[in-house]
Write a protein that holds these residues in place. Sequence first.
Motif: not given
Length: 200
Positions: A16-17, A20-21, A41-42, A45, A52, A59, A62
């Motif tokens: 998940t990380r 997101l990145e 972003i959410a 992803a 998030f 942000k 991230v």
Amino acid sequence: MTGRVINRREQHKRHTRVALEDAALALFVRQGYEQTTAEDIAAEAGVSVRTFFRYYSSKQHVLFGDVAHERVDRLRSALAARPAEEPPLESVRVVLDETDVTDEGELAQIRSRLSLLSAQPSLLSTYLVISEELHTLVSGFVAARCGLPAAHPYPLLVAGAARAAWDSALWSWAAGHSPDLAGVRRSAFAQLTVGIRPPG
């Protein structure tokens, strides 16, 4: 069974990380940092906004996220594992060499992040926090191994060389002066530390 469940949970968190990145970097490049929201972003992803914020506070967070902090954690563990009788400067050199970034995917992410920093100077504060974290880690390690106060010039010089080598190699590589980030960093560290001698 419990161990497997925990392992799967950690793998899911890491996945998940990374998602997101990757999503954040893609959006920052495609539509600009200021124009990108946490909601964007959410959605990119494929997770909820709540997810998030479970992983990142903003942000800006991230932008570097856990990638850089995990690198510092790896350095910390690797330094602690070095032989007690080894000269601290050699320990730092070996560990920095062992943890150099060579993966093409990770290098591409670093390049994207540096490009964003150049375009958005207000984000430099995040980079400087990570740079200071590296400096504090190395100086603390050298001071402890030498039995010196944390503010003694020797550990501060070694830590300063480590940070300067990384910074100079990073920005030179990003500007296209060399395709070999690790090679430039190693050369810079060797040149910066050639005259540093331990006290006594």
